[in-house]
Enzyme design. Structure first.
Site, mmCIF file in Angstrom:
data_model
loop_
_atom_site.group_PDB
_atom_site.id
_atom_site.type_symbol
_atom_site.label_atom_id
_atom_site.label_comp_id
_atom_site.label_asym_id
_atom_site.label_seq_id
_atom_site.Cartn_x
_atom_site.Cartn_y
_atom_site.Cartn_z
ATOM 1 N N ASN A 89 0.861 -1.178 0.000
ATOM 2 C CA ASN A 89 0.000 0.000 0.000
ATOM 3 C C ASN A 89 0.901 1.233 0.000
ATOM 4 O O ASN A 89 1.564 1.520 0.991
ATOM 5 C CB ASN A 89 -0.886 -0.041 1.261
ATOM 6 C CG ASN A 89 -1.822 1.158 1.361
ATOM 7 O OD1 ASN A 89 -1.832 2.016 0.473
ATOM 8 N ND2 ASN A 89 -2.603 1.212 2.435
ATOM 9 N N TRP A 90 0.926 1.922 -1.126
ATOM 10 C CA TRP A 90 1.793 3.096 -1.214
ATOM 11 C C TRP A 90 1.167 4.329 -0.556
ATOM 12 O O TRP A 90 1.795 5.388 -0.482
ATOM 13 C CB TRP A 90 2.150 3.386 -2.681
ATOM 14 C CG TRP A 90 3.226 2.484 -3.228
ATOM 15 C CD1 TRP A 90 3.890 1.498 -2.545
ATOM 16 C CD2 TRP A 90 3.783 2.500 -4.551
ATOM 17 N NE1 TRP A 90 4.817 0.910 -3.363
ATOM 18 C CE2 TRP A 90 4.781 1.492 -4.596
ATOM 19 C CE3 TRP A 90 3.540 3.253 -5.701
ATOM 20 C CZ2 TRP A 90 5.521 1.233 -5.758
ATOM 21 C CZ3 TRP A 90 4.287 2.993 -6.845
ATOM 22 C CH2 TRP A 90 5.261 2.003 -6.872
ATOM 23 N N LYS A 91 -0.093 4.201 -0.142
ATOM 24 C CA LYS A 91 -0.794 5.346 0.487
ATOM 25 C C LYS A 91 -0.596 6.596 -0.383
ATOM 26 O O LYS A 91 -0.486 6.486 -1.598
ATOM 27 C CB LYS A 91 -0.325 5.516 1.940
ATOM 28 C CG LYS A 91 -0.520 4.227 2.749
ATOM 29 C CD LYS A 91 -0.374 4.397 4.232
ATOM 30 C CE LYS A 91 -0.641 3.057 4.920
ATOM 31 N NZ LYS A 91 -0.541 3.127 6.380
ATOM 32 N N HIS A 134 -9.895 0.543 4.928
ATOM 33 C CA HIS A 134 -8.641 0.761 5.674
ATOM 34 C C HIS A 134 -8.923 1.692 6.854
ATOM 35 O O HIS A 134 -9.723 2.626 6.740
ATOM 36 C CB HIS A 134 -7.584 1.363 4.749
ATOM 37 C CG HIS A 134 -6.218 1.386 5.348
ATOM 38 N ND1 HIS A 134 -5.842 2.335 6.269
ATOM 39 C CD2 HIS A 134 -5.158 0.560 5.188
ATOM 40 C CE1 HIS A 134 -4.591 2.090 6.641
ATOM 41 N NE2 HIS A 134 -4.151 1.019 6.009
ATOM 42 N N GLU A 183 -6.011 -5.707 10.326
ATOM 43 C CA GLU A 183 -5.207 -4.491 10.405
ATOM 44 C C GLU A 183 -5.423 -3.818 11.753
ATOM 45 O O GLU A 183 -6.217 -2.877 11.868
ATOM 46 C CB GLU A 183 -5.661 -3.544 9.286
ATOM 47 C CG GLU A 183 -5.280 -4.001 7.901
ATOM 48 C CD GLU A 183 -4.153 -3.149 7.345
ATOM 49 O OE1 GLU A 183 -3.143 -3.734 6.962
ATOM 50 O OE2 GLU A 183 -4.273 -1.913 7.353
ATOM 51 N N GLY A 188 1.725 1.665 10.957
ATOM 52 C CA GLY A 188 2.680 2.768 10.894
ATOM 53 C C GLY A 188 3.383 3.065 12.208
ATOM 54 O O GLY A 188 4.092 4.056 12.322
ATOM 55 N N SER A 237 2.901 -2.655 10.510
ATOM 56 C CA SER A 237 4.316 -2.711 10.873
ATOM 57 C C SER A 237 4.996 -4.026 10.509
ATOM 58 O O SER A 237 5.858 -4.514 11.242
ATOM 59 C CB SER A 237 4.492 -2.402 12.369
ATOM 60 O OG SER A 237 4.108 -1.063 12.629
HETATM 61 P P1 PGA Z 1 2.541 0.002 7.786
HETATM 62 O O1 PGA Z 1 1.074 0.226 7.179
HETATM 63 O O2 PGA Z 1 3.142 -1.159 7.038
HETATM 64 O O3 PGA Z 1 3.243 1.281 7.496
HETATM 65 O O4 PGA Z 1 2.358 -0.272 9.229
HETATM 66 C C1 PGA Z 1 0.273 -0.887 6.987
HETATM 67 C C2 PGA Z 1 -1.092 -0.502 6.534
HETATM 68 O O5 PGA Z 1 -1.522 0.644 6.664
HETATM 69 O O6 PGA Z 1 -1.784 -1.372 6.046
#
Ligand code: PGA
Length: 227
Positions: free
Chosen positions: A8-10, A97, A154, A160, A191
């Protein structure tokens, strides 16, 4: 079965950065016979250039979107609906999400409508769930919808934060999920990094990763750890 690595590149990267990523990925890392199925969810404006590069170089990379509108085509300024994604080869939409739920006030009802729309358009679903809301979310889907989705556990605290949930706890959450999603692919996100990816892959059908794989070099380290 191949395990899914969903990146997920957000809201990161521009088109040049996306091109760099795709053009420099080692060819031998990805193949149809690999143990892993790589799917990238870039921001919408990067999709069509990525599609071109992936097709041109015949790379085994799938494309996903990070969200999808619950509307069908029409007067909905700013929305991205399934129709807009036609011919881009988008195989999956991440839906629900926690950043959409918390920062953009998406309700479980809205998320359920998005699932319905995407499935109608033959786009697969990665439905993101956490405690305590997952039973409510599951009950808002029809039985047919429920049977078709993949589910990502999730946990909000892990996203994050650098604080992944222990693999054992993920396994016990999966057991609870199985009440509603008995045969569906279940993946973990939050993470995931090169130190823990193997543990999560051992107990799941894949992982959803953002921070630890945004840069190509980091992604390569992650894949080496996963192998
Ligand atoms: P992260 O994000 O790998 O930076 O923890 C995961 C996500 O939002 O699905």
């Amino acid at each position: 079965m191949q395990k899914t690595i969903l990146l997920n590149w957000k809201a990161n990267k521009n088109v040049l950065e996306a091109e760099h990523w795709i053009n420099n990925i080692p060819r031998d890392l990805l193949s149809k016979k690999s143990d892993f199925k790589l799917i990238i969810a870039p921001p919408y404006p990067l999709l069509s250039q990525m599609r071109r590069l992936i097709d041109h170089q015949e790379l085994a990379i799938g494309l996903a979107v990070q969200d999808i509108s619950a509307q069908s085509a029409g007067a909905y300024t700013g929305e991205v609906v399934a129709k807009n994604l036609e011919f881009l080869g988008v195989e999956m939409a991440i839906v629900g999400h926690s950043e959409r739920r918390s920062l953009f006030a998406e309700s479980s009802q809205l998320v359920a409508s998005k699932v319905q729309r995407a499935l109608e358009a033959d786009i697969g679903i990665m439905l993101c769930l956490d405690e305590p809301d997952f039973p409510e979310q599951a009950k808002l889907l029809t039985e047919q919808e429920r049977a078709k989705v993949s589910v990502a556990y999730e946990p909000v605290s892990a996203i994050g934060s650098g604080q992944a949930v222990e693999a054992e706890l993920v396994s016990s959450f999966f057991k609870k999920l199985r009440q509603y999603f008995p045969f569906n692919p279940l993946i973990y996100g939050g993470s995931v990094n090169s130190s823990n990816i193997k543990d999560f892959l051992a107990i799941s059908d894949g992982v959803l990763v953002s921070s630890a794989a945004l840069e190509l070099n980091d992604f390569l380290i992650l894949m080496e750890a996963a192998a």
